[in-house]
Design an enzyme around this catalytic site. Structure first.
Site, mmCIF file in Angstrom:
data_model
loop_
_atom_site.group_PDB
_atom_site.id
_atom_site.type_symbol
_atom_site.label_atom_id
_atom_site.label_comp_id
_atom_site.label_asym_id
_atom_site.label_seq_id
_atom_site.Cartn_x
_atom_site.Cartn_y
_atom_site.Cartn_z
ATOM 1 N N ASP A 306 -3.807 5.084 -3.518
ATOM 2 C CA ASP A 306 -3.030 4.588 -2.662
ATOM 3 C C ASP A 306 -3.435 4.244 -1.161
ATOM 4 O O ASP A 306 -4.521 5.024 -0.990
ATOM 5 C CB ASP A 306 -1.806 5.528 -2.260
ATOM 6 C CG ASP A 306 -0.628 4.738 -1.650
ATOM 7 O OD1 ASP A 306 -0.711 3.585 -1.434
ATOM 8 O OD2 ASP A 306 0.256 5.366 -0.787
ATOM 9 N N ASP A 549 -0.004 10.456 -2.388
ATOM 10 C CA ASP A 549 0.717 11.533 -1.564
ATOM 11 C C ASP A 549 1.971 11.452 -1.344
ATOM 12 O O ASP A 549 2.725 12.104 -0.590
ATOM 13 C CB ASP A 549 0.023 11.639 -0.014
ATOM 14 C CG ASP A 549 0.209 10.482 0.725
ATOM 15 O OD1 ASP A 549 0.603 9.620 0.109
ATOM 16 O OD2 ASP A 549 -0.166 10.689 2.081
ATOM 17 N N ASP A 553 4.298 7.378 -5.548
ATOM 18 C CA ASP A 553 3.112 7.316 -6.506
ATOM 19 C C ASP A 553 3.442 8.177 -7.686
ATOM 20 O O ASP A 553 2.421 8.356 -8.758
ATOM 21 C CB ASP A 553 2.033 8.151 -5.649
ATOM 22 C CG ASP A 553 1.653 7.311 -4.202
ATOM 23 O OD1 ASP A 553 1.534 6.156 -4.436
ATOM 24 O OD2 ASP A 553 1.528 7.934 -3.266
#
Length: 797
Positions: A306, A549, A553
């Protein structure tokens, strides 16, 4: 709280008193589960002692004591030592992991004695009032007392849609808050909670998600375990009934064959290697929730990351707020800056974006009377916007492409320069419709643009450069604008970062699969699409790691072969991941990869040594049954060979650094290397036994010569698998040769090493040279056959 009853208001404001908490603690109504996925101290001790092979060793020990062959109990100290070492190392690893788990343990904000405090979630009791915000994992079954949250229950039910929970709604433990804020009262805690019951069921069913290495070793042990009982019985029958040997000789020969077939140190080697790796990573502030992740990450060939929190730092800053040039439809009295202040003041500080906006608006020093919100819709990673209703209208804040939709091109010239420079841009606009909860269907008039930035991590370039060198493909999967993400990825040094696409255009599985081959950066990706991207990569045969995080996700992380979370991110992501970087430093990723390579490569190399002995003993036992000769070796002789050509070098080599990239399948790699040596052993020893019978040599001479011949072949294979050599490997080889010679000379009685006749010595020398040539040619033959098989298999595809 205006619509709540006075009793509910008081419950939320007061919470439980100290006396009420203590009362529930005494009743055992604490949110502490006795069911864990890790091993307890008792389970570690029992798993290392009450094993199938330890039972076999106990039985054969009793048999050897029964026939008075005490000398052949030399394997017992090794078995006991293996068991003790295994227990100690696992307990040490557990102690370190338990300490780290406490540091990373989930915390909750609870209302007690009219005050908010943060405590460990396991110290909550039934009827506690807790505050839940975006990113929190729900720690016990609860009911919403006040507020509205959007919850994802995908980890429990498989349903990925976000579910809105309002006053009176039930919350399931194990789900997580995607957006919003609420106060909730705990109903079922500890072993009574939904997630604990699921965990208990999963534990009862066993864990099928084993790494390839563990799965392969289990297969080996399983088939060996099935085969040794009937083979042992047949060997005893042949020796005692067919060959008319004494009871003692028949049992000793049978035990020697069985000891040779049992991989007594292989499990221990794997356990210790994984335990030591866990402890080494712990020193670097890396927590493993699952030890199989070491191997998975070492095999990874695609790394999905990400943007926020991985490439960039988690903190976000507002660079500037720009008034829109296209807001001509609004009255001249509308003040976008004032609106931004009111908007930020009204929103809960539950994500990094709002936190950054609040910090920015506090510096504006606008002290006029603020608007009062009528309705608040928190930010959702699915819709990509948040919304507020004030008396003078409805306002939205979010990603321009989602907020403006078909009107996006009208504002693109105003924000394109910021997007191209890697900034994240949000649009603040006035919504002409009334329903903002289920998507924006009416026109949005832009008021202004918030320009945000995330600083790129200092060591991002070095880390991504490492993965490039290792042949690992990096895919950036983000919910932000693809052009923005691409620019950030380029500055971080990610290869082919200029190839980007808007995931909103990937509406079929075929488009998704094709895009994965062509593009590196995927922007405007929804949480469900992140999961689909990971699944598509796995379906294409890749080993995939996913780092993240945030709660958006988690679905992708759960489907990846290995998931890595930053501790500074959402609590739910950290609890769902297999690997947690406690200091949130992405630069530790190469450490985990290298540790995984050390474990898998070294265990694979050492497994070859163990398997050579197993192949030799199995084939020699079958040959002795076929040609009706008694197994020529004694257990003490097998123990001597095992100690200095397998056990000690295997464990020492397993501790050595090993950065080699993992290739192929564990079992195939081990078999290809072990088979030539195993066949060499059995052909050489069987030939020596036949020649010994031809020359009418004493059985003790043949047994001693066979032991020495096995030692020669053992050191040949040890030399082969240790390449390329360094000072440590030379030291290991010299130490074990010296140890074997020392025991053969000074402890010859203990290990049944007798003096050999000249003919026997001559045969040993001849067969030793022949064994070296045989091993070399068998290795070449098996490698050629493997290449031929691979070519045929490739043609069929």
């Amino acid at each position: 709280m205006n619509n709540l009853s006075d009793e509910v208001k008081n419950n939320i404001i007061n919470g439980l008193s100290e006396a009420e908490v203590q009362e529930r603690v005494e009743e055992g109504l604490v949110n502490r589960s006795t069911i864990t996925t890790g091993k307890s101290v008792k389970e570690i001790i029992l798993s290392n002692t009450l094993t199938y092979f330890n039972l076999i060793f106990l039985i054969i020990s009793i048999l050897l004591i029964y026939v008075g062959s005490f000398r052949n109990l030399t394997f017992l100290p090794i078995i006991i030592g293996n068991t003790i070492i295994g227990i100690v190392q696992e307990l040490r690893a557990k102690q370190i992991l338990d300490k780290m788990n406490i540091i990373n343990a989930p915390h909750s904000i609870v209302i007690r004695n009219r005050a908010q405090e943060q405590i460990l979630s396991e110290n909550l009791v039934r009827d506690d009032i807790i505050l839940l915000t975006t990113g929190n994992q729900i720690c016990a079954d609860a009911v919403v007392m006040e507020g509205t949250v959007q919850v994802n229950e995908a980890l429990l039910t498989g349903e990925a849609d976000e579910i809105e929970k309002t006053t009176g709604s039930k919350l399931l433990s194990g789900s997580y808050v995607v957006a919003g804020q609420c106060y909730a009262k705990l109903e079922h805690v500890g072993n009574d909670s939904y997630i604990t019951k699921l965990t208990a069921e999963a534990k009862a069913m066993g864990n099928d998600e084993q790494s390839e290495m563990i799965r392969s070793i289990n297969q080996l042990v399983k088939w060996i375990g099935i085969g040794i009982i009937p083979i042992g019985a047949l060997l005893f029958y042949q020796g005692y009934v067919v060959n008319q040997e004494t009871m003692q000789k028949s049992i000793v020969s049978m035990v020697a064959a069985l000891i040779g077939m049992i991989p007594e140190g292989l499990y221990l080697l794997t356990t210790i290697a994984l335990a030591l790796s866990t402890m080494r990573l712990a020193k670097r502030h890396i927590l493993l929730h699952d030890m199989k992740s070491i191997e998975a990450l070492a095999r990874v060939d695609v790394l999905c990351v990400d943007k926020t929190g991985t490439i960039t730092e988690t903190r976000m800053e507002v660079d500037e707020f720009i008034k829109s040039l296209t807001n001509q439809e609004l009255s001249i009295t509308e003040d976008p800056e004032q609106l931004l202040v009111d908007y930020a003041f009204s929103m809960a500080n539950d994500n990094a974006t709002i936190h950054a906006i609040k910090e920015y608006t506090e510096k504006l020093n606008i002290n006029v009377e603020r608007r009062k919100p009528i309705n608040i819709i928190p930010f959702s990673s699915t819709t990509k916007y948040s919304a507020i209703s004030f008396e003078d209208g409805n306002f939205v804040l979010g990603a321009p492409e989602f907020v403006m939709r078909e009107d996006y091109n009208t504002i693109a010239p105003e924000i394109s320069s910021y997007v191209k420079n890697g900034h994240r841009v949000l649009v603040l606009g006035k919504y002409s419709g009334s329903n903002m909860k289920d998507g924006l269907t009416d026109k949005v008039v832009p008021l202004g643009y918030i320009v945000l930035t995330n600083p790129i991590r200092e060591n991002a370039k070095t880390t991504f450069s490492y993965f490039k060198e290792q042949g690992v493909t990096v895919k950036v999967i983000s919910g932000d604008n693809p052009e923005t993400v691409s620019e950030v990825a380029k500055r971080a040094g990610i290869e082919n970062a200029e190839r980007f696409i808007d995931a909103g255009t990937l509406n079929t599985d075929r488009k998704l699969a094709d895009a994965l081959e062509q593009y590196t950066v995927f922007g405007r990706v929804t949480p469900k699409q992140k999961q689909l991207l990971v699944q598509a990569l796995k379906n294409a045969g890749h080993t995939v790691a996913m780092t993240g995080d945030g709660v958006n996700d988690i679905l992708a992380m759960k489907d990846a072969d290995c998931s890595v979370a930053m501790a500074s991110g959402s609590e739910a992501a950290a609890q769902a991941a297999q690997v947690v970087l406690l200091d949130s430093d992405f630069a530790h990723m190469p450490d985990v990869v290298l540790e995984g390579r050390r474990v898998v490569n070294n265990v694979q190399r050492s497994s070859v040594l163990f398997l050579v002995k197993n192949i030799f003993s199995l084939l020699l036992a079958l040959l002795s049954l076929w040609f009706s000769f008694t197994y020529p070796l004694e257990p003490s002789q097998i123990s001597l060979i095992s100690m200095f050509t397998i056990g000690i070098p295997g464990f020492l080599l397993a501790l050595e650094p090993n950065k080699k990239r993992i290739e192929g399948h564990f079992l195939k790699n081990v078999m290809l290397k072990a088979l030539p040596a195993g066949l060499t052993d059995v052909l050489a020893v069987a030939s020596l036994v036949i020649c010994g019978q031809v020359f009418s040599l004493p059985k003790n001479d043949i047994a001693t010569a066979s032991t020495m011949l096995l030692a020669v072949v053992g050191f040949i294979i040890l030399f082969k698998i240790s390449e390329p050599f360094n000072r440590i490997k030379y030291g290991i080889l010299i130490f074990n040769i010296f140890g074997l010679v020392f025991c053969g000379i000074f402890l010859n009685q203990l290990f049944a090493i007798s003096e050999m006749s000249k003919i026997c010595v001559l045969l040993l020398i001849v067969f030793s040279f022949a064994a070296e040539s045989l091993f070399r040619y068998l290795t070449i033959l098996i490698e050629k056959l493997d290449e031929l098989y691979s070519r045929i298999k490739h043609r069929k595809k």
